[in-house]
Design a protein around this motif. Structure first.
Motif, PDB file in Angstrom:
ATOM      1  N   UNK A 123       0.807  -1.210   0.000  1.00  0.00           N
ATOM      2  CA  UNK A 123       0.000   0.000   0.000  1.00  0.00           C
ATOM      3  C   UNK A 123       0.836   1.255   0.000  1.00  0.00           C
ATOM      4  N   UNK A 124       1.895   1.270   0.815  1.00  0.00           N
ATOM      5  CA  UNK A 124       2.769   2.442   0.858  1.00  0.00           C
ATOM      6  C   UNK A 124       3.483   2.645  -0.471  1.00  0.00           C
ATOM      7  N   UNK A 125       3.892   1.551  -1.091  1.00  0.00           N
ATOM      8  CA  UNK A 125       4.544   1.655  -2.399  1.00  0.00           C
ATOM      9  C   UNK A 125       3.571   2.185  -3.448  1.00  0.00           C
ATOM     10  N   UNK A 126       2.348   1.666  -3.423  1.00  0.00           N
ATOM     11  CA  UNK A 126       1.328   2.138  -4.357  1.00  0.00           C
ATOM     12  C   UNK A 126       1.036   3.615  -4.149  1.00  0.00           C
ATOM     13  N   UNK A 127       1.035   4.048  -2.879  1.00  0.00           N
ATOM     14  CA  UNK A 127       0.786   5.461  -2.580  1.00  0.00           C
ATOM     15  C   UNK A 127       1.897   6.339  -3.143  1.00  0.00           C
ATOM     16  N   UNK A 128       3.142   5.858  -3.079  1.00  0.00           N
ATOM     17  CA  UNK A 128       4.246   6.611  -3.659  1.00  0.00           C
ATOM     18  C   UNK A 128       4.080   6.792  -5.158  1.00  0.00           C
TER      19      UNK A 128
ATOM     20  N   UNK B 176      10.204  14.109  -8.269  1.00  0.00           N
ATOM     21  CA  UNK B 176      10.606  13.693  -6.929  1.00  0.00           C
ATOM     22  C   UNK B 176       9.693  12.583  -6.417  1.00  0.00           C
ATOM     23  N   UNK B 177       8.382  12.778  -6.612  1.00  0.00           N
ATOM     24  CA  UNK B 177       7.434  11.759  -6.163  1.00  0.00           C
ATOM     25  C   UNK B 177       7.603  10.450  -6.917  1.00  0.00           C
ATOM     26  N   UNK B 178       7.889  10.530  -8.207  1.00  0.00           N
ATOM     27  CA  UNK B 178       8.119   9.310  -8.982  1.00  0.00           C
ATOM     28  C   UNK B 178       9.382   8.587  -8.512  1.00  0.00           C
ATOM     29  N   UNK B 179      10.407   9.357  -8.197  1.00  0.00           N
ATOM     30  CA  UNK B 179      11.645   8.735  -7.688  1.00  0.00           C
ATOM     31  C   UNK B 179      11.373   8.036  -6.367  1.00  0.00           C
ATOM     32  N   UNK B 180      10.604   8.711  -5.489  1.00  0.00           N
ATOM     33  CA  UNK B 180      10.267   8.089  -4.207  1.00  0.00           C
ATOM     34  C   UNK B 180       9.474   6.809  -4.426  1.00  0.00           C
ATOM     35  N   UNK B 181       8.509   6.869  -5.339  1.00  0.00           N
ATOM     36  CA  UNK B 181       7.750   5.667  -5.655  1.00  0.00           C
ATOM     37  C   UNK B 181       8.624   4.575  -6.228  1.00  0.00           C
ATOM     38  N   UNK B 182       9.584   4.954  -7.070  1.00  0.00           N
ATOM     39  CA  UNK B 182      10.503   3.972  -7.641  1.00  0.00           C
ATOM     40  C   UNK B 182      11.385   3.329  -6.591  1.00  0.00           C
ATOM     41  N   UNK B 183      11.855   4.156  -5.631  1.00  0.00           N
ATOM     42  CA  UNK B 183      12.664   3.601  -4.535  1.00  0.00           C
ATOM     43  C   UNK B 183      11.843   2.610  -3.725  1.00  0.00           C
ATOM     44  N   UNK B 184      10.563   2.960  -3.492  1.00  0.00           N
ATOM     45  CA  UNK B 184       9.696   2.042  -2.753  1.00  0.00           C
ATOM     46  C   UNK B 184       9.510   0.726  -3.491  1.00  0.00           C
ATOM     47  N   UNK B 185       9.326   0.794  -4.800  1.00  0.00           N
ATOM     48  CA  UNK B 185       9.174  -0.434  -5.594  1.00  0.00           C
ATOM     49  C   UNK B 185      10.455  -1.252  -5.568  1.00  0.00           C
ATOM     50  N   UNK B 186      11.593  -0.576  -5.690  1.00  0.00           N
ATOM     51  CA  UNK B 186      12.867  -1.293  -5.645  1.00  0.00           C
ATOM     52  C   UNK B 186      13.057  -1.983  -4.294  1.00  0.00           C
ATOM     53  N   UNK B 187      12.699  -1.276  -3.208  1.00  0.00           N
ATOM     54  CA  UNK B 187      12.843  -1.862  -1.874  1.00  0.00           C
ATOM     55  C   UNK B 187      11.950  -3.083  -1.690  1.00  0.00           C
ATOM     56  N   UNK B 188      10.687  -2.959  -2.126  1.00  0.00           N
ATOM     57  CA  UNK B 188       9.782  -4.088  -1.927  1.00  0.00           C
ATOM     58  C   UNK B 188      10.213  -5.280  -2.779  1.00  0.00           C
ATOM     59  N   UNK B 189      10.765  -5.005  -3.961  1.00  0.00           N
ATOM     60  CA  UNK B 189      11.238  -6.104  -4.818  1.00  0.00           C
ATOM     61  C   UNK B 189      12.440  -6.795  -4.196  1.00  0.00           C
ATOM     62  N   UNK B 190      13.378  -6.015  -3.645  1.00  0.00           N
ATOM     63  CA  UNK B 190      14.554  -6.605  -2.974  1.00  0.00           C
ATOM     64  C   UNK B 190      14.115  -7.448  -1.790  1.00  0.00           C
ATOM     65  N   UNK B 191      13.204  -6.878  -0.952  1.00  0.00           N
ATOM     66  CA  UNK B 191      12.736  -7.622   0.213  1.00  0.00           C
ATOM     67  C   UNK B 191      12.012  -8.896  -0.196  1.00  0.00           C
TER      68      UNK B 191
ATOM     69  N   UNK C 262       7.581   1.444 -12.532  1.00  0.00           N
ATOM     70  CA  UNK C 262       7.448   0.088 -12.009  1.00  0.00           C
ATOM     71  C   UNK C 262       8.453  -0.873 -12.603  1.00  0.00           C
ATOM     72  N   UNK C 263       8.545  -0.870 -13.931  1.00  0.00           N
ATOM     73  CA  UNK C 263       9.464  -1.799 -14.604  1.00  0.00           C
ATOM     74  C   UNK C 263      10.911  -1.408 -14.343  1.00  0.00           C
ATOM     75  N   UNK C 264      11.195  -0.088 -14.445  1.00  0.00           N
ATOM     76  CA  UNK C 264      12.579   0.359 -14.260  1.00  0.00           C
ATOM     77  C   UNK C 264      13.104   0.100 -12.866  1.00  0.00           C
ATOM     78  N   UNK C 265      12.272   0.373 -11.840  1.00  0.00           N
ATOM     79  CA  UNK C 265      12.731   0.217 -10.456  1.00  0.00           C
ATOM     80  C   UNK C 265      12.880  -1.242 -10.046  1.00  0.00           C
ATOM     81  N   UNK C 266      12.092  -2.121 -10.651  1.00  0.00           N
ATOM     82  CA  UNK C 266      12.134  -3.537 -10.246  1.00  0.00           C
ATOM     83  C   UNK C 266      13.072  -4.376 -11.101  1.00  0.00           C
TER      84      UNK C 266
END
Length: 394
Positions: free
Chosen positions: A24-29, A277-292, A371-375
């Motif tokens: 949810x937090x990633x989607x919000x980003x 900035x918001x897209x970068x934050x969202x991308x970081x969130x997607x990258x984090x969730x994918x790593x986890x 989504x694709x780039x960050x993951x």
């Protein structure tokens, strides 16, 4: 072996819902980033539409020079000079001459009377101003050469004098002068003549009325609104070089539109920065969730690889999870921004707004790209996990 698409989608959805808070937090980003992008595009579209509406209500963007000779006769901006000006400045689309006929201010048809702004114009007036003929025709060379007492009127004057009748070939009278109406031209809000109307005649007939008529001004139109500043500067420089002893001023009918464009650029730049900035934050969130997710499901990855899943299938699953979050956030953002914009442009302020498929595609494209780039890199690392070590992991 590969999973069927329905099973893959089910597995992906279950994985996301098991970590609903993180998802949810990633989607919000993503929502915030795509929302900023969508809002920026909507503001640009609304501003462009507003400018287009204002352009439609006035003559084509033009500049008009004012020259005052400090000493000696007033400079003449005749046809030869206008040709030299056109040949020297590439931004010029057309030049037409125009002058007020001050001794004609009332016009009459039978029992109907109306105030009028009378002017004489050159034959290329339509090309310079962009006005349209609604009925009849414009002046021609024969009208000019034979000093014909013919006139054009705008639709407002036609309504005031003729109501529902056709004004073509009807005789009207202005200060004792008889004119035959040969055409009706569209009205423009920049006529600066209240609720009266406009009347145009040829230069030659205006000369007869005034006993030696001189043009008051010329209108110099550009190819586009964005060229107006360059055109104004170029005309001023050319006139200063041609008449060094004269005082030169150049004004434009599009100064307010240029201000609107400048405001649009500033607002778009600010919102674009926020969106990035918001897209970068969202991308970081997607990258984090994918790593986890990759770390938590190492054993699952090993089992899938052991039973025949290819590296591409493993990587595709993680990218699909990120893509779904991006699509959810992007869709919600586009729908929300559209609704808020619709309310803002109908309740808060009156502004033209229409749903733009182009803006939607661009906004969703940004969501997919994030989504694709960050993951991609975390998903690629998932394919490099050693199968044996993965099966032994807890």
């Amino acid at each position: 072996m590969g999973l069927p698409l329905p099973d893959l989608l089910f597995m992906t959805w279950r994985s996301l819902t098991n970590q609903w808070l993180r998802s949810g937090l990633t989607t919000f980003g993503v929502f915030m980033g795509v929302g900023a992008v969508s809002a920026t595009l909507n503001i640009q579209t609304i501003t462009r539409d507003q400018i287009d509406l204002k352009l439609a209500e006035r003559d084509r963007p033009f500049v008009s020079p004012w020259i005052y000779a400090r000493e000696g006769p007033e400079p003449e901006l005749d046809e030869e000079f206008q040709k030299a000006l056109t040949d020297s400045i590439v931004e010029i689309r057309s030049i037409s001459s125009i002058s007020n006929v001050f001794n004609l201010n009332m016009v009459q048809y039978e029992a109907q009377e109306a105030e009028v702004r009378a002017r004489s114009v050159s034959l290329n007036y339509l090309d310079t101003t962009g006005r349209r003929m609604l009925q009849g025709r414009f002046f021609d060379q024969i009208d000019v050469k034979e000093y014909r007492p013919v006139a054009l009127i705008d639709e407002q004057l036609a309504l005031n004098l003729f109501q529902d009748q056709s004004p073509l070939n009807k005789a009207i009278y202005a200060s004792g002068n008889r004119f035959v109406v040969i055409g009706v031209m569209e009205s423009k809000t920049n006529s600066e003549w209240g609720e009266g109307g406009e009347l145009w005649m040829t230069q030659t007939f205006a000369n007869v009325l005034s006993g030696g008529y001189g043009w008051d001004s010329i209108q110099i139109s550009s190819h586009s609104l964005t060229q107006i500043n360059d055109l104004s500067n170029a005309v001023e420089i050319f006139l200063q070089q041609s008449f060094p002893q004269a005082e030169i001023h150049v004004w434009s009918n599009a100064d307010d539109l240029l201000e609107d464009l400048e405001v649009q650029k500033i607002a778009s730049a600010a919102l674009t920065g926020v969106g990035l900035i918001a897209l970068v934050i969202g991308g970081v969130g997607i990258a984090n969730i994918t790593v986890a997710t990759v770390l938590e499901r190492t054993k699952e990855i090993g089992i899938r690889r052991a039973i025949g899943a290819s590296k591409l299938e493993v990587m595709g699953q993680f990218i699909l999870e990120a893509l779904l979050l991006s699509l959810l956030g992007g869709t919600a953002a586009v729908a929300t921004v559209h609704g808020l914009t619709r309310v803002a442009t109908t309740v808060v302020i009156q502004a033209p707004y229409r749903f733009s498929p182009r803006n939607t595609v661009l906004s969703m494209g940004a969501a997919v790209a994030v989504g694709v780039g960050a993951s991609f890199i975390p998903a690629l690392r998932a394919t490099q996990i050693d199968i044996v070590k993965a099966l032994r992991s807890d």
